[in-house]
Design an enzyme around this catalytic site. Structure first.
Site, short mmCIF file in Angstrom:
data_model
loop_
_atom_site.label_atom_id
_atom_site.label_comp_id
_atom_site.label_asym_id
_atom_site.label_seq_id
_atom_site.Cartn_x
_atom_site.Cartn_y
_atom_site.Cartn_z
N GLU A 37 0.82 -1.21 0.00
CA GLU A 37 0.00 0.00 0.00
C GLU A 37 0.86 1.26 0.00
O GLU A 37 0.52 2.25 -0.65
CB GLU A 37 -0.96 0.00 1.19
CG GLU A 37 -2.07 -1.02 1.08
CD GLU A 37 -2.96 -0.81 -0.13
OE1 GLU A 37 -3.07 0.35 -0.61
OE2 GLU A 37 -3.55 -1.79 -0.62
N CYS A 191 -12.15 0.38 -16.78
CA CYS A 191 -12.77 1.71 -16.63
C CYS A 191 -11.69 2.75 -16.34
O CYS A 191 -11.71 3.43 -15.31
CB CYS A 191 -13.82 1.68 -15.52
SG CYS A 191 -14.87 3.15 -15.46
N CYS A 198 -15.13 0.21 -22.69
CA CYS A 198 -16.52 -0.04 -22.28
C CYS A 198 -17.08 -1.32 -22.90
O CYS A 198 -18.00 -1.93 -22.34
CB CYS A 198 -17.39 1.15 -22.64
SG CYS A 198 -16.92 2.68 -21.77
N CYS A 201 -16.55 -4.07 -20.43
CA CYS A 201 -17.03 -3.85 -19.07
C CYS A 201 -18.19 -4.78 -18.74
O CYS A 201 -19.17 -4.85 -19.50
CB CYS A 201 -17.47 -2.40 -18.90
SG CYS A 201 -18.06 -2.03 -17.23
N CYS A 207 -24.16 1.49 -16.51
CA CYS A 207 -23.32 2.68 -16.37
C CYS A 207 -24.07 3.93 -16.82
O CYS A 207 -24.38 4.11 -18.00
CB CYS A 207 -22.04 2.51 -17.18
SG CYS A 207 -20.91 3.91 -17.06
#
Length: 286
Positions: A37, A191, A198, A201, A207
């Site tokens: 992280e 995305c 798209c 997706c 969406c």
């Protein structure tokens, strides 16, 4: 497609398409997740994989890093950029060793109290290492949720309380950590900010942004300049300093960056950040 079905579809897509990243594997320790992280802040996954593996091999527990000089941490950070993250991770490892018997705490507030750990990092470590439920809102997750629910292409620079509350409504009761990871991966691979795919997706039919014709951002974001900036100068100077075990003479640093005024300004800022120290003949890592 209702919200529950959308979440299910994205999680199903993730199960089939997720990248095999070592910090996502079941055997990953909380410390390994924490290191990832820190390294992934403002840095692509591809650049992190090698340094992450070298880091956790060298310092498999917080106490091992805490016992090392800060200069070793800065040197091992290499060219990941934003090297103050190395100092903050070292400080966090020291705090974990001193306050928590060398174990990454599983309490969200205790994570948030560690040096260098902000709201996002605390939520991410808590979720991915311990199954915490706080929303994990990196830029990818924010973009996915925004496009699903509005006609806006990109999220604002800063997260609002309303955005956090709306994001929390998306989280399923079972394994919300997997949901945040799935939404994050969808944003990273499909995305995307500039060229979303798209057609690939799994929730294109749900969406709102796509249905509105993919309206562009109100204020397109400008890329960060690099050539000739203080960031480039600092990076060039740090590359020289990392390549030496001890002191680096002033003339060697002068060869790394020709603009003397900018070089001195950047050296002073690196000293102020605690990344280097002044010596009688030049500079060195701490």
């Amino acid at each position: 497609m209702d919200r529950s079905s959308t979440v299910t579809a994205i999680r199903s897509w993730f199960a089939d398409n997720a990248r095999d990243l070592p910090w996502r594997r079941p055997e990953a320790t909380p410390w390994q997740i924490m290191v990832s992280e820190f390294m992934l802040q403002q840095t692509p996954v591809a650049r992190v994989l090698g340094p992450w593996q070298a880091w956790v091999d060298r310092w498999p527990e917080p106490a091992a890093l805490a016992a090392a000089p800060t200069g070793d941490a800065i040197r091992a950070w290499g060219r990941l950029g934003y090297p103050r993250r190395a100092l903050r991770l070292h400080a966090a490892a020291t705090a974990i060793t001193d306050r928590h018997d060398g174990q990454v705490p599983d309490d969200h507030d205790q994570l948030l109290a560690l040096p260098g750990v902000g709201a996002y990092t605390a939520a991410a470590i808590h979720a991915f290492a311990f199954g915490g439920t706080a929303p994990v809102l990196d830029t990818n997750v924010r973009r996915v949720l925004l496009r699903l629910s509005s006609t806006t292409a990109l999220p604002p620079a800063h997260i609002t309380r309303a955005e956090r509350d709306q994001a929390a409504d998306w989280a399923p009761d079972h394994r919300p950590d997997q949901w945040w990871a799935a939404a994050m991966e969808l944003g990273a691979l499909v995305c995307t900010a500039r060229t979303p795919d798209c057609t690939s997706c799994p929730v294109a039919s749900a969406c709102t942004w796509l249905a509105a014709g993919q309206p562009p951002p109100d204020q397109p974001r400008r890329g960060q300049a690099w050539v000739g900036t203080d960031r480039q100068c600092r990076g060039a100077l740090m590359a020289v300093l990392r390549s030496h075990d001890g002191e680096v003479y002033t003339d060697e640093l002068a060869a790394a960056w020709q603009d003397g005024a900018q070089r001195e300004r950047c050296l002073a800022s690196l000293v102020a950040d605690g990344l280097i120290v002044v010596t009688d003949v030049g500079h060195r890592l701490p």
